[in-house]
Design an enzyme around this catalytic site. Sequence first.
Site, PDB file in Angstrom:
ATOM      1  N   CYS A 174      -5.208  -3.190   2.403  1.00 30.05           N
ATOM      2  CA  CYS A 174      -5.246  -2.984   4.141  1.00 30.05           C
ATOM      3  C   CYS A 174      -6.708  -2.902   5.081  1.00 30.05           C
ATOM      4  CB  CYS A 174      -4.619  -1.648   4.380  1.00 30.05           C
ATOM      5  SG  CYS A 174      -3.076  -1.476   6.100  1.00 30.05           S
ATOM      6  N   GLU A 185       1.025  -1.162   0.146  1.00 31.19           N
ATOM      7  CA  GLU A 185      -0.038   0.210  -0.506  1.00 31.19           C
ATOM      8  C   GLU A 185       1.035   1.070  -0.032  1.00 31.19           C
ATOM      9  OE1 GLU A 185      -3.439   2.156   3.223  1.00 31.19           O
ATOM     10  OE2 GLU A 185      -2.246   0.737   3.719  1.00 31.19           O
ATOM     11  N   LYS A 201      -9.878   2.648  -2.198  1.00 32.10           N
ATOM     12  CA  LYS A 201      -9.612   1.519  -1.112  1.00 32.10           C
ATOM     13  C   LYS A 201     -11.236   2.025  -0.525  1.00 32.10           C
ATOM     14  CE  LYS A 201      -7.488   1.392   3.541  1.00 32.10           C
ATOM     15  NZ  LYS A 201      -6.992   1.956   4.036  1.00 32.10           N
TER      16      LYS A 201
END
Length: 250
Positions: A137, A38, A103
């Site tokens: 994540c 990330e 995300k």
Amino acid sequence: MKITGINLDVIWKNKEANFRNIEQALESQEADIFVLPEMFSTGFCMEASEVADSHEESLSFLRTMAKEKNAAFCGSAPVKQEGKFYNRMYFVHPDGQTDFYDKRHLFSFSGEDEVYTPGKERVIVHYKGFRILLQVCYDLRFPVFARNNDDYDMIIYVANWPEKRADAWEHLLKARAIENLCFVFGLNRIGTDGNDLFYRESSHCFFADGKEIAVKEGNIISADPDLQELLEFRKHFRFLDDRDHFTIKL
């Protein structure tokens, strides 16, 4: 298919240094997919106005590497688009074709939700016969969003997940593989970031039964997921047939 990731010690806010380190780390590596952490070009940084790509710097690097290695490349980077900032995960095919996922679950504990804009789509990439769900994540903590509706075979998670919570990261990766009858490749960074958070090596690739299938050598982690093996496993253990059905409202 071979998938390879770099446990990268991301240099804080230094894109060119990170690009060089990635090139050096992969110089002798061959794979079908290369995975980077990330925010691989800057570190998990909330100073988006300072570090975010406005001219596709990270994407251009990925396209160059994909062409040179004749392989797919994926990882996330901070991106500015139409006045908004996104934590954007790219999947670049060898020919330069690009899929991306913004995300969805922003890490409010760090203030990410105050800086970046959440994504609105669940993205599945088709590559070499595999259907691959892209996740970043904190998405890992939300199993409903990742629920397998018989529409993917592998999840790739890229992360900056600190050592103090690494046990949760590792257990949740395995859980996502077991509950979704899929491969899960989770790549974390290593080292210490600009906020003095330490990241230990904790990258993994799990099969649908929860077994580790990755091989690690230095800062390189590789796995050879076998799609036919997965299909046979699903044919024998038809757990997805009994799943709950629901609609995710984004």
